[in-house]
Write a protein that holds these residues in place. Structure first.
Motif, PDB file in Angstrom:
ATOM      1  N   SER A 112     -36.463 -41.454  -8.987  1.00 51.96           N
ATOM      2  CA  SER A 112     -37.752 -40.764  -8.966  1.00 51.96           C
ATOM      3  C   SER A 112     -37.613 -39.310  -8.530  1.00 51.96           C
ATOM      4  CB  SER A 112     -38.725 -41.471  -8.019  1.00 51.96           C
ATOM      5  OG  SER A 112     -39.126 -42.692  -8.579  1.00 51.96           O
ATOM      6  N   VAL A 113     -36.692 -39.086  -7.601  1.00 52.92           N
ATOM      7  CA  VAL A 113     -36.443 -37.711  -7.157  1.00 52.92           C
ATOM      8  C   VAL A 113     -35.803 -36.920  -8.295  1.00 52.92           C
ATOM      9  CG1 VAL A 113     -35.244 -36.267  -5.464  1.00 52.92           C
ATOM     10  CG2 VAL A 113     -36.190 -38.479  -4.778  1.00 52.92           C
ATOM     11  N   THR A 155     -33.025 -46.108   0.827  1.00 57.92           N
ATOM     12  CA  THR A 155     -33.910 -47.126   0.257  1.00 57.92           C
ATOM     13  C   THR A 155     -33.143 -48.402  -0.074  1.00 57.92           C
ATOM     14  OG1 THR A 155     -33.619 -46.341  -2.008  1.00 57.92           O
ATOM     15  CG2 THR A 155     -35.390 -45.344  -0.730  1.00 57.92           C
ATOM     16  N   LEU A 166     -30.240 -34.033  -1.645  1.00 59.59           N
ATOM     17  CA  LEU A 166     -30.453 -35.465  -1.414  1.00 59.59           C
ATOM     18  C   LEU A 166     -29.750 -36.301  -2.477  1.00 59.59           C
ATOM     19  CD1 LEU A 166     -32.213 -37.533   0.326  1.00 59.59           C
ATOM     20  CD2 LEU A 166     -33.732 -37.542  -1.648  1.00 59.59           C
ATOM     21  N   ALA A 184     -31.190 -45.577  -7.416  1.00 59.73           N
ATOM     22  CA  ALA A 184     -32.181 -45.805  -6.353  1.00 59.73           C
ATOM     23  C   ALA A 184     -33.109 -44.610  -6.177  1.00 59.73           C
ATOM     24  CB  ALA A 184     -31.468 -46.125  -5.039  1.00 59.73           C
ATOM     25  N   ASN A 185     -32.577 -43.408  -6.357  1.00 58.76           N
ATOM     26  CA  ASN A 185     -33.380 -42.214  -6.129  1.00 58.76           C
ATOM     27  C   ASN A 185     -33.786 -41.544  -7.441  1.00 58.76           C
ATOM     28  OD1 ASN A 185     -32.814 -42.917  -3.513  1.00 58.76           O
ATOM     29  ND2 ASN A 185     -31.161 -41.429  -3.298  1.00 58.76           N
ATOM     30  N   SER A 241     -44.430 -44.299 -13.167  1.00 56.71           N
ATOM     31  CA  SER A 241     -43.502 -43.187 -12.912  1.00 56.71           C
ATOM     32  C   SER A 241     -42.113 -43.703 -12.554  1.00 56.71           C
ATOM     33  CB  SER A 241     -44.036 -42.314 -11.781  1.00 56.71           C
ATOM     34  OG  SER A 241     -45.290 -41.787 -12.129  1.00 56.71           O
ATOM     35  N   GLY A 242     -42.067 -44.809 -11.817  1.00 59.43           N
ATOM     36  CA  GLY A 242     -40.775 -45.385 -11.444  1.00 59.43           C
ATOM     37  C   GLY A 242     -39.988 -45.831 -12.663  1.00 59.43           C
ATOM     38  N   ASP A 275     -27.882 -40.645  -1.277  1.00 59.16           N
ATOM     39  CA  ASP A 275     -28.541 -41.224  -0.103  1.00 59.16           C
ATOM     40  C   ASP A 275     -28.947 -42.679  -0.350  1.00 59.16           C
ATOM     41  OD1 ASP A 275     -29.922 -40.810   2.575  1.00 59.16           O
ATOM     42  OD2 ASP A 275     -31.524 -41.615   1.315  1.00 59.16           O
ATOM     43  N   SER A 276     -28.560 -43.517   0.588  1.00 59.97           N
ATOM     44  CA  SER A 276     -28.781 -44.953   0.384  1.00 59.97           C
ATOM     45  C   SER A 276     -29.903 -45.506   1.254  1.00 59.97           C
ATOM     46  CB  SER A 276     -27.479 -45.711   0.664  1.00 59.97           C
ATOM     47  OG  SER A 276     -27.100 -45.485   2.015  1.00 59.97           O
ATOM     48  N   PRO A 326     -33.752 -28.961  -1.885  1.00 60.88           N
ATOM     49  CA  PRO A 326     -33.466 -30.158  -1.076  1.00 60.88           C
ATOM     50  C   PRO A 326     -33.323 -31.421  -1.925  1.00 60.88           C
ATOM     51  CG  PRO A 326     -35.355 -28.935  -0.188  1.00 60.88           C
ATOM     52  CD  PRO A 326     -34.991 -28.292  -1.479  1.00 60.88           C
TER      53      PRO A 326
END
Lengths: 596, 596
Positions: free
Chosen positions: B521-522, B588, B580, B518-519, B442-443, B585-586, B576
């Motif tokens: 996946s979201v 991770t 995000l 970095a995000n 998934s990543g 958002d950093s 949300p």
């Protein structure tokens, strides 16, 4: 041990977050100190590491078998449990006069957490024995205590809790097993029970079943259920074993996980005599059982938490060692440990936030129980009891969901390897999937929270929680740190929305209970996230206030980072939940059977 | 069959939602009609029901074994696959001239969906063979086609895809297997491979491995990988089998689920000669493999969807039959089917929304492929190809997460029974857990979506999707129904936020790719929820516009109810996520290894 529960974190939770040393000021625990607590914990690590963890996979691969006469469990399980009992862990909470260590519940839970992380399936036999012993201790006659409790505390007899019947499932009102009075004051027990963990084995000299059944003429429903002690072997007056009761193993149940624990179908008194003794008063069985059940629910939450926790540590270890891919586009540069990839760090950070939060929540529940039972101040006892009651469904359910999710992420960090039985994480995931089911499903916990606990004592329980949360918010606001300020504001806001949502649902409960309770699962999830956010803010405040040694700096930074993750990634998820709940959405109520 | 995929729903998706009959207007499919499509589907149901489903649990309990010489698979697996091949399903999409049925991909996928719902582990052998055959068909020489493709299409040879190496995992740039040129134009293959599904067995006369390896002197990284056909038994000019290649089974891998499919570690050319033939041009192997991989990713999404789907139907059946608890407080009233409890309906409705949405999404991807390859209009072909490319990571990942969640809910509906191996749902859950891992985790899908696809062709792909979504929103708005109006407004809003979030992340990609990705996946999760909301709005519009027969009324009401559930319970979760993502958002990225 490195991969069970991080010792530094356990110490932080116990001594910094929960300040368990304070408990030593209570008369009950006056012989104790941080030193005695830590020594019990060290013993738990040592036995868990040597006797439990190395056997955990073997238990899973070599499930108990039944040859028609006897149940066979690999011998290492008995060795592990003997070591557990010999070290005094079954009677850990009992008074010294009873041969116990007189430890607080919270410290005992911390020890159990370590065993459960090492092997939840082996530990289950011990957990059930502890629970059954507690019931006899609380409600049994002196004679019953002498006959059953003493050998249970010594680890010679094991215990079970025998509630579920095949036709009734979670609906205990429908228990049909019967208990016919006999001339000598005992009862003849008859009935079929299912999902009885530890229901048969030869790990102990005897098995003490605590069975729910109805005495003829009892009222229908839950108010007509009584509790009986039904030993596998009858116990003579001199304590020696008499003939076998007719508790017949109808079969072993083969589960997805938890395979090291026998799960049984038992038939009581189908052919010969099965003699039981009434515990306490007739028709009060369910109330007694719920005493044990509350403990069992915390035990489930704790088990879920530490399965997630050990999975996290396994994933962390793997992510640090596994070289794969690179952060640059240069194909000739060496591969890097996968922990360098942001998405892997995301998965580790989520696990950390879930499992450290869950473990802290469960151990906090342990301190509430200690305060409720042993605090010198009556108001403190009462408030702690109310808070524990309110939080029990959350403590049972939130870890069962999020620590399971952590186990799924631990598999994902391992990639294809994580899906194989060569790595421990796949077993943790299978083991953990039981936790949202047993000791009251998540759906039942949600009804308990919204239908009962949230409005208990006209809202006093909720107000007590609000006071605690408010205190943390105030403390965080004293810091100039913008991150902490922002967390505090977010939590205050989340709490306000929670109380408002609760008020709206409370009003709806009066009008249409069916509709108001329909979305109780969402309420429980949102409640849990808010409570865990509070647990994380408490940890963040402590991390900020600490003056750590150089060796400890990273530890506190990790706490701050996980708190930040929880506030940025997790707590905002409650926003849409509030909206849904306040709308009294009727989707599930309106849905008709024939439309599926 | 009742518990595989609901036939009425499959027909709805194919003929009403996706209007596959339109495909019969393409020259490629001009011999076809709804009748021929339905007849293929009926055959799939019949074989799946008779040969696959009854063997599915047995495959799981009696995993393949290796005695050091041969791999043993229970004979029913061969019977099932022989029936699959004999009915022409391996060559279903091939031209009639090649002995195929010349079926559209979408219809073929619908047939495969049925087999996969019945037994994903058995079907895997067929899926791999279809994929490997496609590669040879697309890129192989005429000689290779004659030698390998023909017997594969007939089901006499099976295929595999051999990518992963133990040290490299997902990082194909690090493939180290080598291919030394031999005098006769063939190559000597050497290397160790892992996680090769179907890598050894005796289900077919021969196994055709499609292997990634490097020719000496090749560039480093992904640009130096070539593709080879490496048969288990060499094939002589006359088509008869020659000596065995040195493809040694180093061991079977024991998995959590998918146990009926052999998963192998293979050593190529470790002791004796292992001869392979180059497919296509040197160093183009990864590009070729990705052709197959795109199909494999849709196959994974489809498999995940139907595992969820069959689990849902099992849970539905159980919930209708299982009597437990009551809606009144009268303990003497009879217990009711658990489907009457709102929380059970919630779990069923969530499953329905997830799995029907997921299946429709996957079959939609099938029609995109048909249009991309066979639409007479060039613009339509191009747009369909871009849309398919954009959606492939979503089609792979969204079902892998949400249909797995559906399987977890199916267990929960079954209560304690669902956790036992007596009920099918626990196997579905274990089987489905592979899907977020294989064929690109998934990543990796998330990086593909945000790092490549979302900005492909300077955003044209995304604009095409926006146009499609806009059309559905417009059509929904024409209805006076307030529910539909509200869904349309919600979707339009979600799409606007998605495009805005994409713009912001696109800008960030230029500045700091590491942070922007970095995000990811979201982003993928949010993207998926938005796309599935669109799929549900399309279904709701059709349900509203239908003039159903009385027998069909409930079916359409169910569609409207599931759409409503998705819009009220699921789509708001993206709120949300947008917040995000836009905050870049950093958490991770900032998290340091030593802080864990």
């Amino acid at each position: 041990m490195d991969k069970l529960i991080k010792r530094r974190d356990l110490d932080f939770i116990l001594y910094e977050l929960l300040q368990v040393e304070e408990l030593a000021r209570y008369p009950r625990f006056q012989e104790h100190s941080r030193q005695t607590f830590s020594s019990a914990i060290a013993t738990a690590y040592s036995i868990a590491e040597q006797k439990f963890a190395p056997v955990n996979r073997k238990c899973d691969l070599q499930e108990p078998t039944y040859d028609g006469e006897r149940v066979h469990v690999i011998p290492e399980v008995k060795e592990a449990l003997d070591a557990f009992a010999s070290a005094g862990f079954i009677s850990a909470m009992y008074a010294e006069a009873q041969g116990g260590m007189q430890l607080p519940y919270s410290i005992t839970l911390a020890c159990y957490a370590i065993f459960r992380a090492a092997s939840v399936a082996i530990d289950a036999y011990a957990t059930l024995t502890v629970g059954a012993a507690e019931l006899i201790h609380e409600f049994g006659s002196e004679e019953q205590k002498a006959r059953y409790l003493a050998p249970m505390l010594a680890g010679r007899y094991f215990g079970t809790m025998v509630l579920t019947e095949p036709q009734a499932g979670s609906s205990l009102a429908d228990v049909q097993s019967t208990a016919e009075p006999r001339a000598d004051g005992t009862y003849s027990i008859k009935g079929n029970k299912i999902f009885i963990s530890g229901g048969d084995h030869e790990l102990s000299e005897n098995i003490v079943h605590l069975v729910l059944a109805r005495i003829p003429g009892a009222p229908p429903g839950v108010k007509g259920i009584s509790l009986f002690v039904v030993p596998k072997y009858r116990v003579k007056a001199d304590g020696s074993l008499g003939p076998k009761n007719d508790v017949a193993l109808a079969g072993l149940i083969h589960k997805m996980g938890f395979r090291g624990t026998t799960s049984t179908m038992l038939n009581f008194g189908e052919n010969e005599e099965c003699i039981g003794e009434l515990v306490g008063k007739p028709h009060h069985g369910l109330a007694y059982m719920f005493q044990m059940m509350n403990g069992a629910r915390i035990a489930v939450g704790l088990g879920a938490s530490v399965l997630g926790y050990t999975g996290y540590l396994h994933a962390l270890d793997y992510a640090r060692e596994r070289l794969q891919g690179r952060n640059s586009k240069d194909a000739l540069s060496p591969p890097v440990p996968i922990i360098r990839h942001a998405d892997v760090r995301r998965m580790l950070l989520a696990q950390k936030a879930y499992v450290e939060g869950a473990l802290a929540l469960c151990l906090y529940a342990g301190t509430l129980s200690d305060r409720a039972k042993h605090a010198p101040d009556e108001t403190e006892r009462r408030e702690a009891a109310l808070l524990l009651d309110l939080l029990t469904p959350v403590v049972k359910t939130w870890p069962s969901h999020y620590a399971l999710e952590a186990n799924s992420l631990a598999i994902q960090v391992h990639g294809g390897y994580g899906y194989t039985r060569e790595y421990a994480v796949e077993q943790f995931y299978r083991d953990n999937r039981l936790n949202p089911i047993h000791e009251g499903t998540s759906g039942i916990q949600a009804l308990d929270l919204l239908g009962r606990k949230a409005f208990a004592e006209k809202g006093v329980s909720l107000a007590i929680l609000g006071k605690e949360i408010g205190a943390t918010v105030q403390r965080a606001r004293k810091h100039s740190d913008t991150e902490l300020q922002s967390h505090a504001a977010q939590l205050a806001d989340a709490w306000e929305r929670l109380t408002e949502t609760t008020r709206i649902l409370g009003g709806a409960l009066m009008q249409d209970a069916n509709l108001a309770l329909a979305n109780a699962s969402v309420y429980l999830d949102m409640f849990g996230h808010t409570v865990v956010a509070w647990i994380w803010l408490r940890q963040a405040v402590l991390a900020k206030e600490a003056t750590p040694s150089p060796a400890d700096e990273d530890f506190y930074r990790g706490k701050l980072a996980a708190a930040r993750y929880f506030f940025r990634w997790e707590l905002p998820k409650t926003g849409p939940q509030h909206t849904l709940l306040r709308s009294l959405d009727s989707s599930t109520v309106d849905m008709q059977e024939s439309w599926f």
